[in-house]
Scaffold this motif. Structure first.
Motif, PDB file in Angstrom:
ATOM      1  N   VAL A  44       0.861  -1.185   0.000  1.00 42.44           N
ATOM      2  CA  VAL A  44       0.000   0.000   0.000  1.00 42.44           C
ATOM      3  C   VAL A  44       0.893   1.230   0.000  1.00 42.44           C
ATOM      4  N   ALA A  45       0.861   1.970  -1.095  1.00 42.36           N
ATOM      5  CA  ALA A  45       1.709   3.161  -1.249  1.00 42.36           C
ATOM      6  C   ALA A  45       0.841   4.320  -1.729  1.00 42.36           C
ATOM      7  N   THR A  46      -0.116   4.697  -0.880  1.00 41.30           N
ATOM      8  CA  THR A  46      -1.134   5.677  -1.257  1.00 41.30           C
ATOM      9  C   THR A  46      -0.950   7.018  -0.555  1.00 41.30           C
ATOM     10  N   GLY A  47       0.284   7.362  -0.247  1.00 43.47           N
ATOM     11  CA  GLY A  47       0.542   8.658   0.355  1.00 43.47           C
ATOM     12  C   GLY A  47       0.890   8.573   1.827  1.00 43.47           C
ATOM     13  N   ARG A  48       1.008   9.747   2.446  1.00 44.26           N
ATOM     14  CA  ARG A  48       1.461   9.848   3.822  1.00 44.26           C
ATOM     15  C   ARG A  48       0.455  10.659   4.642  1.00 44.26           C
ATOM     16  N   ALA A  49       0.415  10.371   5.947  1.00 43.53           N
ATOM     17  CA  ALA A  49      -0.421  11.119   6.885  1.00 43.53           C
ATOM     18  C   ALA A  49       0.466  11.656   7.996  1.00 43.53           C
ATOM     19  N   ALA A  50       0.303  12.920   8.323  1.00 46.58           N
ATOM     20  CA  ALA A  50       1.123  13.543   9.360  1.00 46.58           C
ATOM     21  C   ALA A  50       0.941  12.841  10.697  1.00 46.58           C
ATOM     22  N   THR A  51       2.019  12.679  11.444  1.00 46.54           N
ATOM     23  CA  THR A  51       1.979  12.033  12.756  1.00 46.54           C
ATOM     24  C   THR A  51       1.647  13.073  13.823  1.00 46.54           C
ATOM     25  N   VAL A  52       0.366  13.179  14.126  1.00 49.86           N
ATOM     26  CA  VAL A  52      -0.091  14.166  15.110  1.00 49.86           C
ATOM     27  C   VAL A  52      -0.859  13.524  16.261  1.00 49.86           C
ATOM     28  N   ASP A  53      -1.247  12.276  16.112  1.00 48.64           N
ATOM     29  CA  ASP A  53      -2.039  11.612  17.150  1.00 48.64           C
ATOM     30  C   ASP A  53      -1.258  11.512  18.460  1.00 48.64           C
ATOM     31  N   GLY A  54      -1.956  11.797  19.546  1.00 48.27           N
ATOM     32  CA  GLY A  54      -1.367  11.647  20.869  1.00 48.27           C
ATOM     33  C   GLY A  54      -0.510  12.805  21.336  1.00 48.27           C
ATOM     34  N   LEU A  55      -0.337  13.820  20.487  1.00 48.04           N
ATOM     35  CA  LEU A  55       0.475  14.965  20.902  1.00 48.04           C
ATOM     36  C   LEU A  55      -0.309  15.958  21.758  1.00 48.04           C
ATOM     37  N   ASP A  56      -1.631  15.830  21.773  1.00 49.95           N
ATOM     38  CA  ASP A  56      -2.498  16.768  22.505  1.00 49.95           C
ATOM     39  C   ASP A  56      -2.230  18.204  22.065  1.00 49.95           C
ATOM     40  N   LEU A  57      -2.203  18.408  20.755  1.00 49.19           N
ATOM     41  CA  LEU A  57      -1.908  19.731  20.202  1.00 49.19           C
ATOM     42  C   LEU A  57      -2.953  20.767  20.601  1.00 49.19           C
ATOM     43  N   GLU A  58      -4.175  20.305  20.836  1.00 41.86           N
ATOM     44  CA  GLU A  58      -5.232  21.229  21.235  1.00 41.86           C
ATOM     45  C   GLU A  58      -4.878  21.965  22.527  1.00 41.86           C
ATOM     46  N   LYS A  59      -4.233  21.255  23.453  1.00 43.01           N
ATOM     47  CA  LYS A  59      -3.873  21.870  24.737  1.00 43.01           C
ATOM     48  C   LYS A  59      -2.831  22.972  24.565  1.00 43.01           C
ATOM     49  N   ALA A  60      -2.111  22.931  23.441  1.00 42.47           N
ATOM     50  CA  ALA A  60      -1.088  23.940  23.192  1.00 42.47           C
ATOM     51  C   ALA A  60      -1.576  25.034  22.252  1.00 42.47           C
ATOM     52  N   GLY A  61      -2.841  24.945  21.849  1.00 44.77           N
ATOM     53  CA  GLY A  61      -3.382  25.956  20.950  1.00 44.77           C
ATOM     54  C   GLY A  61      -2.800  25.872  19.550  1.00 44.77           C
ATOM     55  N   ILE A  62      -2.525  24.652  19.095  1.00 46.14           N
ATOM     56  CA  ILE A  62      -1.902  24.444  17.783  1.00 46.14           C
ATOM     57  C   ILE A  62      -2.925  23.857  16.820  1.00 46.14           C
ATOM     58  N   GLU A  63      -3.167  24.542  15.716  1.00 43.16           N
ATOM     59  CA  GLU A  63      -4.118  24.077  14.708  1.00 43.16           C
ATOM     60  C   GLU A  63      -3.468  23.026  13.815  1.00 43.16           C
ATOM     61  N   TYR A  64      -4.244  22.011  13.428  1.00 43.90           N
ATOM     62  CA  TYR A  64      -3.707  20.946  12.583  1.00 43.90           C
ATOM     63  C   TYR A  64      -4.847  20.215  11.896  1.00 43.90           C
ATOM     64  N   SER A  65      -4.476  19.386  10.927  1.00 47.50           N
ATOM     65  CA  SER A  65      -5.410  18.490  10.244  1.00 47.50           C
ATOM     66  C   SER A  65      -4.658  17.209   9.924  1.00 47.50           C
ATOM     67  N   ARG A  66      -5.316  16.282   9.204  1.00 45.26           N
ATOM     68  CA  ARG A  66      -4.631  15.055   8.825  1.00 45.26           C
ATOM     69  C   ARG A  66      -3.427  15.342   7.940  1.00 45.26           C
ATOM     70  N   LYS A  67      -3.498  16.431   7.191  1.00 44.13           N
ATOM     71  CA  LYS A  67      -2.399  16.787   6.296  1.00 44.13           C
ATOM     72  C   LYS A  67      -1.195  17.352   7.040  1.00 44.13           C
ATOM     73  N   GLY A  68      -1.424  17.826   8.267  1.00 43.33           N
ATOM     74  CA  GLY A  68      -0.291  18.343   9.024  1.00 43.33           C
ATOM     75  C   GLY A  68      -0.636  19.534   9.898  1.00 43.33           C
ATOM     76  N   ILE A  69       0.377  20.013  10.591  1.00 41.88           N
ATOM     77  CA  ILE A  69       0.224  21.168  11.477  1.00 41.88           C
ATOM     78  C   ILE A  69       0.281  22.447  10.646  1.00 41.88           C
ATOM     79  N   LYS A  70      -0.608  23.366  10.954  1.00 40.77           N
ATOM     80  CA  LYS A  70      -0.637  24.638  10.240  1.00 40.77           C
ATOM     81  C   LYS A  70       0.553  25.493  10.659  1.00 40.77           C
ATOM     82  N   VAL A  71       1.356  25.947   9.676  1.00 40.44           N
ATOM     83  CA  VAL A  71       2.510  26.803   9.952  1.00 40.44           C
ATOM     84  C   VAL A  71       2.508  27.986   8.997  1.00 40.44           C
ATOM     85  N   ASN A  72       3.236  29.057   9.386  1.00 38.72           N
ATOM     86  CA  ASN A  72       3.433  30.173   8.469  1.00 38.72           C
ATOM     87  C   ASN A  72       4.744  29.968   7.711  1.00 38.72           C
TER      88      ASN A  72
END
Length: 484
Positions: free
Chosen positions: A274-302
């Protein structure tokens, strides 16, 4: 016993990007904590670039044996079978070769090396407790700046029946010690096509199933050159084909059911990748507690790699965008400049090259022809084929071409190369675009003869071909000739 650390920088993730940040900061005497729950070196060393290129190298040696008679190199018997030379394979030794390459490089990324640099390494899962705090194991880390570099993992689509069969991803493929019989690849992107060709060269029957177009993100003219060569080697590439379900068969075999414009059909094999692309590793980081926006594609950055929490940066695959090891390293450098020196470093994706390591290779930097026509409009496309290069003829590597995209003033806006050593040849073009060079600059340098790099210079000089036919230019030449 619980403890609290207060380093200057906390890095989450021991892959290529995180290791660059940690080692660079430590070299300046900055206190760094590095947290990694898995293998040091991340995906690139253990599951990606390193093992895949090692396997590709094995496939190239096999192909060289098949092509040896074309150069007058014959087996000891002096006779070549009608079917040509067919190498034999020891897949355990191929596995050992791949593993040996990883093991040789691994000490450079090891816990011991980074601890010797002064980095505090914690081998555990990290999570945010709040906007300023990270927790790992029994340790609380309150750092001035935090860098998330957790990478990505293989994306497994929700195909009916897939969870009932044994399938490979890049994280498991290189542990195999037995040769596949029929190797089925779902996904015709760079990883899928690299592994398809490598396994075909290593003796497997190979089928690639791609929903749209194989190598769809690359210049279609150049991608077609690569795909034609792979097909000639015997890889069956099914484009515009959707996988509808997977069925488990006896003896660990699988059946993949597909649909296309031609109707429904199925493919049976013993190994499924199965070689259908990649998903950002964000699970379990509790990014919400740090006020960090993200999606399956990755963390939002400038463009400075900062997240929606100004204390926190994200780099590499987890930040979305181009997912390459050298991109993670580039972004790590931007973050170091920002954190340590307060320099206004911004990401410039225009200067980032990439390469698919099929044979021929397919490399790109800057704009493709289609992108340039949309963005600039008035462009010039300069081409030169490999077949008109002396070194390519000597090596029997004549499949391919270079395309140089310029604006009307001759500034280089993009380069695509399909052909042998395209990744190596792309280095000078990445430099050219990063320095805003023109075709005049390229035409003025002298490549050694005979080399593949002459292809690029020959293409660049064609920019001036229309000038030779201008009446006014010819009149000037005739006038100057009159002086003897």
């Amino acid at each position: 016993m619980a403890k609290t650390l207060t380093p200057d920088i906390c890095v989450i993730g021991g892959g290529s990007g995180g290791l660059v940040v940690a080692s660079a900061a430590a070299s300046f005497g900055v206190e760094v904590v590095l947290i990694e729950k898995g293998l040091m070196g991340g995906d690139c060393l253990n599951y990606g670039c390193v093992p895949s290129k090692a396997m590709i190298a094995a496939g190239k040696h096999a192909q060289s044996m098949r092509e040896a008679p074309d150069f007058g190199v014959l087996p000891p018997s002096g006779k070549v079978p009608k079917a040509g030379l067919q190498p034999k394979f020891d897949f355990q030794k191929i596995h050992d070769h791949v593993r040996g390459v990883i093991d040789t490089i691994a000490p450079m990324d090891s816990v011991e090396r980074f601890e010797s640099l002064g980095v505090t390494v914690i081998k555990d899962h990290a999570r945010f407790e709040d906007k300023k705090t990270v927790v790992a194991d029994d340790t609380t880390i309150k750092a001035r700046r935090i860098v998330v570099a957790t990478g990505s993992a293989a994306f497994v689509p929700p195909i009916p029946g897939l969870d009932t069969v044994k399938y490979e991803t890049n994280e498991t493929l290189f542990e195999r010690t037995e040769a596949p019989g029929h190797f089925i690849v779902i996904g015709g992107g760079p990883i899928g096509m690299e592994m398809a060709q490598a396994h075909r060269r290593l003796g497997a029957e190979v089928t690639v199933i791609e929903g749209v177009k194989a190598l769809n993100n690359d210049d279609p003219e150049c991608a077609a050159i690569v795909l034609e060569k792979i097909r000639k080697e015997g890889v069956n590439i099914l484009e515009g084909t959707k996988v509808t379900s997977v069925v488990k068969l006896a003896g660990n075999r699988v059946k993949v059911n597909v649909e296309s414009d031609e109707g429904s059909s199925s493919i049976e094999g013993d190994t499924l990748l199965v070689a259908t692309g990649r998903a950002a590793t964000v699970d379990g980081l509790d990014l919400e507690k740090a006020g960090i926006e993200y999606s399956r594609k990755g963390i939002k950055v400038n463009d400075k790699m900062r997240t929606t929490n100004s204390r926190v940066y994200a780099i590499g695959d987890v930040a979305g965008g181009l997912q390459f090891t050298h991109v993670a390293g580039y972004q790590a450098g931007l973050v170091i400049r920002s954190i340590l020196f307060r320099l206004p470093a911004k990401q410039d994706t225009r200067i980032i090259p990439w390469c698919t390591y099929t044979d021929p290779e397919l490399a790109q930097v800057g704009l493709t022809e289609a992108q340039a026509r949309e963005k600039i409009g008035d462009i010039t496309v300069l081409r030169w084929p490999y077949a008109e290069n002396d070194r390519a003829q000597a090596e029997h590597k004549t499949d391919g071409l270079i395309k140089i995209i310029t604006n009307k003033k001759g500034r280089i806006e993009g380069v695509t190369i399909a052909g042998a050593m395209a990744g190596e040849m792309m280095n000078m073009w990445a430099l050219a675009i990063s320095q805003n060079l023109t075709v005049k600059d390229i035409a003025g340098y002298i490549p050694p003869y005979p080399t593949m790099t002459e292809i690029g210079k020959r293409a660049a000089t064609t920019f001036y071909a229309p000038t030779t036919k201008k009446p006014i230019v010819r009149s000037v030449v005739d006038f100057l000739r009159s002086f003897g």
